[in-house]
Design a protein around this motif. Structure first.
Motif, PDB file in Angstrom:
ATOM      1  N   LYS A   2       0.832  -1.194   0.000  1.00 19.33           N
ATOM      2  CA  LYS A   2       0.000   0.000   0.000  1.00 19.33           C
ATOM      3  C   LYS A   2       0.870   1.249   0.000  1.00 19.33           C
ATOM      4  O   LYS A   2       0.524   2.225  -0.632  1.00 19.33           O
ATOM      5  CB  LYS A   2      -0.956  -0.015   1.178  1.00 19.33           C
ATOM      6  CG  LYS A   2      -2.002  -1.085   1.034  1.00 19.33           C
ATOM      7  CD  LYS A   2      -3.187  -0.796   1.893  1.00 19.33           C
ATOM      8  CE  LYS A   2      -4.136  -1.949   1.863  1.00 19.33           C
ATOM      9  NZ  LYS A   2      -5.149  -1.843   0.866  1.00 19.33           N
ATOM     10  N   THR A   3       2.021   1.201   0.689  1.00 15.75           N
ATOM     11  CA  THR A   3       2.904   2.359   0.672  1.00 15.75           C
ATOM     12  C   THR A   3       3.453   2.566  -0.729  1.00 15.75           C
ATOM     13  O   THR A   3       3.660   3.686  -1.152  1.00 15.75           O
ATOM     14  CB  THR A   3       4.067   2.198   1.661  1.00 15.75           C
ATOM     15  OG1 THR A   3       4.682   0.948   1.445  1.00 15.75           O
ATOM     16  CG2 THR A   3       3.606   2.336   3.076  1.00 15.75           C
ATOM     17  N   PHE A   4       3.668   1.471  -1.466  1.00 14.51           N
ATOM     18  CA  PHE A   4       4.141   1.604  -2.840  1.00 14.51           C
ATOM     19  C   PHE A   4       3.106   2.329  -3.690  1.00 14.51           C
ATOM     20  O   PHE A   4       3.435   3.217  -4.453  1.00 14.51           O
ATOM     21  CB  PHE A   4       4.447   0.243  -3.471  1.00 14.51           C
ATOM     22  CG  PHE A   4       4.701   0.354  -4.945  1.00 14.51           C
ATOM     23  CD1 PHE A   4       5.835   0.983  -5.420  1.00 14.51           C
ATOM     24  CD2 PHE A   4       3.792  -0.112  -5.866  1.00 14.51           C
ATOM     25  CE1 PHE A   4       6.057   1.126  -6.778  1.00 14.51           C
ATOM     26  CE2 PHE A   4       4.007   0.023  -7.218  1.00 14.51           C
ATOM     27  CZ  PHE A   4       5.146   0.644  -7.673  1.00 14.51           C
ATOM     28  N   ALA A   5       1.848   1.962  -3.525  1.00 15.99           N
ATOM     29  CA  ALA A   5       0.798   2.606  -4.316  1.00 15.99           C
ATOM     30  C   ALA A   5       0.770   4.105  -4.040  1.00 15.99           C
ATOM     31  O   ALA A   5       0.612   4.899  -4.959  1.00 15.99           O
ATOM     32  CB  ALA A   5      -0.556   1.976  -4.012  1.00 15.99           C
ATOM     33  N   LEU A   6       0.947   4.493  -2.797  1.00 15.44           N
ATOM     34  CA  LEU A   6       0.959   5.916  -2.465  1.00 15.44           C
ATOM     35  C   LEU A   6       2.201   6.594  -3.010  1.00 15.44           C
ATOM     36  O   LEU A   6       2.131   7.689  -3.553  1.00 15.44           O
ATOM     37  CB  LEU A   6       0.878   6.095  -0.948  1.00 15.44           C
ATOM     38  CG  LEU A   6      -0.418   5.620  -0.298  1.00 15.44           C
ATOM     39  CD1 LEU A   6      -0.314   5.747   1.214  1.00 15.44           C
ATOM     40  CD2 LEU A   6      -1.594   6.421  -0.819  1.00 15.44           C
ATOM     41  N   ALA A   7       3.359   5.959  -2.874  1.00 14.94           N
ATOM     42  CA  ALA A   7       4.594   6.550  -3.374  1.00 14.94           C
ATOM     43  C   ALA A   7       4.554   6.648  -4.898  1.00 14.94           C
ATOM     44  O   ALA A   7       4.957   7.647  -5.471  1.00 14.94           O
ATOM     45  CB  ALA A   7       5.791   5.718  -2.930  1.00 14.94           C
ATOM     46  N   VAL A  95       8.875  -1.046  -8.357  1.00 12.66           N
ATOM     47  CA  VAL A  95       8.502  -2.103  -7.402  1.00 12.66           C
ATOM     48  C   VAL A  95       9.740  -2.638  -6.720  1.00 12.66           C
ATOM     49  O   VAL A  95       9.772  -2.796  -5.500  1.00 12.66           O
ATOM     50  CB  VAL A  95       7.728  -3.237  -8.113  1.00 12.66           C
ATOM     51  CG1 VAL A  95       7.589  -4.457  -7.216  1.00 12.66           C
ATOM     52  CG2 VAL A  95       6.355  -2.747  -8.558  1.00 12.66           C
ATOM     53  N   ALA A  96      10.806  -2.898  -7.490  1.00 10.40           N
ATOM     54  CA  ALA A  96      12.051  -3.413  -6.915  1.00 10.40           C
ATOM     55  C   ALA A  96      12.644  -2.407  -5.930  1.00 10.40           C
ATOM     56  O   ALA A  96      13.104  -2.785  -4.848  1.00 10.40           O
ATOM     57  CB  ALA A  96      13.050  -3.728  -8.026  1.00 10.40           C
ATOM     58  N   ASP A  97      12.602  -1.132  -6.303  1.00  4.85           N
ATOM     59  CA  ASP A  97      13.119  -0.091  -5.405  1.00  4.85           C
ATOM     60  C   ASP A  97      12.310  -0.039  -4.115  1.00  4.85           C
ATOM     61  O   ASP A  97      12.880   0.073  -3.029  1.00  4.85           O
ATOM     62  CB  ASP A  97      13.079   1.265  -6.123  1.00  4.85           C
ATOM     63  CG  ASP A  97      13.708   2.368  -5.298  1.00  4.85           C
ATOM     64  OD1 ASP A  97      14.840   2.168  -4.822  1.00  4.85           O
ATOM     65  OD2 ASP A  97      13.062   3.415  -5.130  1.00  4.85           O
ATOM     66  N   GLN A  98      11.012  -0.135  -4.230  1.00  5.63           N
ATOM     67  CA  GLN A  98      10.149  -0.094  -3.047  1.00  5.63           C
ATOM     68  C   GLN A  98      10.394  -1.310  -2.161  1.00  5.63           C
ATOM     69  O   GLN A  98      10.411  -1.202  -0.945  1.00  5.63           O
ATOM     70  CB  GLN A  98       8.677  -0.040  -3.472  1.00  5.63           C
ATOM     71  CG  GLN A  98       7.730   0.179  -2.326  1.00  5.63           C
ATOM     72  CD  GLN A  98       7.893   1.529  -1.669  1.00  5.63           C
ATOM     73  OE1 GLN A  98       8.249   2.499  -2.347  1.00  5.63           O
ATOM     74  NE2 GLN A  98       7.661   1.625  -0.411  1.00  5.63           N
ATOM     75  N   GLN A  99      10.618  -2.466  -2.772  1.00  6.09           N
ATOM     76  CA  GLN A  99      10.871  -3.678  -1.982  1.00  6.09           C
ATOM     77  C   GLN A  99      12.202  -3.606  -1.236  1.00  6.09           C
ATOM     78  O   GLN A  99      12.354  -4.201  -0.193  1.00  6.09           O
ATOM     79  CB  GLN A  99      10.830  -4.908  -2.896  1.00  6.09           C
ATOM     80  CG  GLN A  99       9.428  -5.244  -3.357  1.00  6.09           C
ATOM     81  CD  GLN A  99       9.390  -6.362  -4.376  1.00  6.09           C
ATOM     82  OE1 GLN A  99      10.406  -6.699  -4.997  1.00  6.09           O
ATOM     83  NE2 GLN A  99       8.225  -6.943  -4.566  1.00  6.09           N
TER      84      GLN A  99
END
Length: 102
Positions: A2-7, A95-99
């Protein structure tokens, strides 16, 4: 996720390609927003994919009417494929950066 979706909503992504109607050196782009999408769900991912495809079709003139034929020009189809691939690479990198916690 969910934080990825916001970022992701904050920066969006750019669909970039050389449109069929542009010169070989002209790169153009359209921004595709992640706003309002929960990319941790299949529905959110499908919605993003649809946004990317719509932007690529517009950027590359895939749906432009051509006189004398109903076939799409090869250059617009190539542009479309490159634009979608570029956007998907950007999504994968984000996605990879967020992970990784970025």
């Amino acid at each position: 996720m969910k934080t990825f979706a916001l970022a992701a909503a904050a920066f969006g992504l750019a669909v970039t390609a050389t449109p069929a109607f542009a010169g070989s050196q002209d790169k153009q782009s359209l921004d595709v927003s992640f706003a309002g999408l929960d990319l941790s769900t299949a529905e959110g991912q499908k919605a993003l994919e649809k946004r990317i495809e719509t932007a690529a079709r517009k950027l590359c003139g895939v749906d432009a009417v051509r006189t004398g034929t109903r076939m799409k020009s090869q250059s617009s189809v190539t542009c479309y494929k490159e634009a979608v691939a570029s956007a998907k690479r950007q999504v994968a990198a984000a996605v990879a950066d967020q992970q990784r916690g970025g």
